[in-house]
Write a protein that holds these residues in place. Sequence first.
Motif, mmCIF file in Angstrom:
data_model
loop_
_atom_site.group_PDB
_atom_site.id
_atom_site.type_symbol
_atom_site.label_atom_id
_atom_site.label_comp_id
_atom_site.label_asym_id
_atom_site.label_seq_id
_atom_site.Cartn_x
_atom_site.Cartn_y
_atom_site.Cartn_z
ATOM 1 N N VAL A 64 8.566 2.791 9.903
ATOM 2 C CA VAL A 64 8.007 1.529 10.377
ATOM 3 C C VAL A 64 7.048 0.997 9.319
ATOM 4 O O VAL A 64 6.431 1.765 8.583
ATOM 5 C CB VAL A 64 7.287 1.721 11.737
ATOM 6 C CG1 VAL A 64 6.088 2.657 11.602
ATOM 7 C CG2 VAL A 64 6.883 0.387 12.329
ATOM 8 N N LYS A 65 6.945 -0.330 9.236
ATOM 9 C CA LYS A 65 6.046 -0.956 8.281
ATOM 10 C C LYS A 65 4.602 -0.887 8.802
ATOM 11 O O LYS A 65 4.352 -1.115 9.980
ATOM 12 C CB LYS A 65 6.444 -2.414 8.042
ATOM 13 C CG LYS A 65 7.826 -2.608 7.434
ATOM 14 C CD LYS A 65 7.860 -2.178 5.985
ATOM 15 C CE LYS A 65 9.168 -2.574 5.299
ATOM 16 N NZ LYS A 65 10.352 -1.950 5.904
ATOM 17 N N GLY A 66 3.670 -0.581 7.894
ATOM 18 C CA GLY A 66 2.265 -0.504 8.280
ATOM 19 C C GLY A 66 1.361 -1.160 7.258
ATOM 20 O O GLY A 66 1.547 -0.980 6.051
ATOM 21 N N TYR A 67 0.382 -1.948 7.745
ATOM 22 C CA TYR A 67 -0.575 -2.601 6.849
ATOM 23 C C TYR A 67 -1.891 -1.837 6.918
ATOM 24 O O TYR A 67 -2.478 -1.688 8.007
ATOM 25 C CB TYR A 67 -0.789 -4.056 7.267
ATOM 26 C CG TYR A 67 -1.772 -4.799 6.400
ATOM 27 C CD1 TYR A 67 -1.379 -5.358 5.194
ATOM 28 C CD2 TYR A 67 -3.114 -4.919 6.782
ATOM 29 C CE1 TYR A 67 -2.276 -6.029 4.381
ATOM 30 C CE2 TYR A 67 -4.027 -5.587 5.968
ATOM 31 C CZ TYR A 67 -3.596 -6.140 4.771
ATOM 32 O OH TYR A 67 -4.497 -6.796 3.963
ATOM 33 N N PRO A 68 -2.383 -1.295 5.791
ATOM 34 C CA PRO A 68 -3.612 -0.494 5.810
ATOM 35 C C PRO A 68 -4.845 -1.334 6.114
ATOM 36 O O PRO A 68 -5.024 -2.418 5.566
ATOM 37 C CB PRO A 68 -3.674 0.084 4.390
ATOM 38 C CG PRO A 68 -2.913 -0.890 3.548
ATOM 39 C CD PRO A 68 -1.821 -1.414 4.423
ATOM 40 N N ARG A 69 -5.691 -0.840 6.999
ATOM 41 C CA ARG A 69 -6.950 -1.538 7.286
ATOM 42 C C ARG A 69 -8.154 -0.624 7.099
ATOM 43 O O ARG A 69 -9.256 -0.916 7.531
ATOM 44 C CB ARG A 69 -6.941 -2.109 8.705
ATOM 45 C CG ARG A 69 -6.681 -1.121 9.821
ATOM 46 C CD ARG A 69 -6.620 -1.853 11.157
ATOM 47 N NE ARG A 69 -6.230 -0.972 12.249
ATOM 48 C CZ ARG A 69 -5.985 -1.387 13.488
ATOM 49 N NH1 ARG A 69 -6.098 -2.680 13.776
ATOM 50 N NH2 ARG A 69 -5.629 -0.550 14.427
ATOM 51 N N GLY A 70 -7.923 0.507 6.401
ATOM 52 C CA GLY A 70 -9.032 1.394 6.087
ATOM 53 C C GLY A 70 -8.742 2.823 6.493
ATOM 54 O O GLY A 70 -8.303 3.090 7.619
ATOM 55 N N GLY A 71 -8.967 3.763 5.537
ATOM 56 C CA GLY A 71 -8.715 5.168 5.845
ATOM 57 C C GLY A 71 -7.262 5.406 6.170
ATOM 58 O O GLY A 71 -6.361 4.941 5.477
ATOM 59 N N ASN A 72 -7.006 6.122 7.255
ATOM 60 C CA ASN A 72 -5.636 6.384 7.708
ATOM 61 C C ASN A 72 -5.263 5.495 8.886
ATOM 62 O O ASN A 72 -4.396 5.848 9.696
ATOM 63 C CB ASN A 72 -5.479 7.863 8.094
ATOM 64 C CG ASN A 72 -5.547 8.774 6.882
ATOM 65 O OD1 ASN A 72 -5.031 8.426 5.815
ATOM 66 N ND2 ASN A 72 -6.196 9.928 7.026
ATOM 67 N N ASP A 73 -5.921 4.356 8.980
ATOM 68 C CA ASP A 73 -5.678 3.438 10.092
ATOM 69 C C ASP A 73 -4.779 2.306 9.614
ATOM 70 O O ASP A 73 -5.045 1.685 8.572
ATOM 71 C CB ASP A 73 -7.012 2.877 10.593
ATOM 72 C CG ASP A 73 -6.845 2.096 11.891
ATOM 73 O OD1 ASP A 73 -5.782 2.246 12.537
ATOM 74 O OD2 ASP A 73 -7.756 1.327 12.241
#
Length: 268
Positions: A64-73
């Motif tokens: 799945v595509k994921g956009y990083p928003r900090g750390g492993n979140d």
Amino acid sequence: MAPRSFWKGYLKLSLVTCPVAMLPATSENEKVRFHTLNAKTGNRVVSRYVDAVSGKPVNEDDEVKGYPRGGNDYVLLEDDELESIALESARTIDINVFVPAESIGWLWYDTPHYLVPNDKVGEEAFSVIRQAMAATGTVGISRVVLYRRERAVMLEPRDRGIVLWTLRYGDEVRNEVDYFGQIGKETVDAGLMNLVTKLIEDRTQSWSPEMAHDPVQDKLLDIIAAKKKGRKKPAKAKVAAAEKPSNVVNIMDALKRSIEAEAKGSKK
């Protein structure tokens, strides 16, 4: 033999529509390519996605595509969410605006493609659009889905066809002022200008594709051919050490010597 088209659709200007085909304008098929092998077995190495924490392979259905928003979140995006923002028609190049051809700097040009009419019936409409752009000195701007992504494209009349350039996104082209703005605005000496102009004129030739020749490709092919015949690889050529330039340079003297050397070379 011309390559096969990889995209077919329609070119549209207001109520004028014609079927077109798109073909790659450049090719890397002739480039030497290597596979990565296991040196112990001689077998090819296969790339796979693995979980960064567990180290276990990830099934395609679980990607799945994921956009990083900090750390492993991460903000996760589903396929249907990405598809909802795509163009309504991925197969129509609708020219909605024209701009002067010289107004788009080459930095915006990304990848060229050849656009050609796809049947005899639509050839007249294609030709009219192309010739009208050429007569007005303009290029068309549109959007189309290529390589699974919506791209801004520029349509440039060329000979009897159209070159479709994908354009780089706005955040990809950096402002030259950030780099050139610190260069001083010095007045160029007229004598130096004349000498450099003379040097340029002496070295000016007609463009030839050979000027962009790849010598490394030829050397790689020589090595591969030798290995096929069981010969040893050629010894590595010694590279001459570069001569260190003097810290103090008299530009006028250097240019005069350069022109003298050019004149002597042309007489040989």
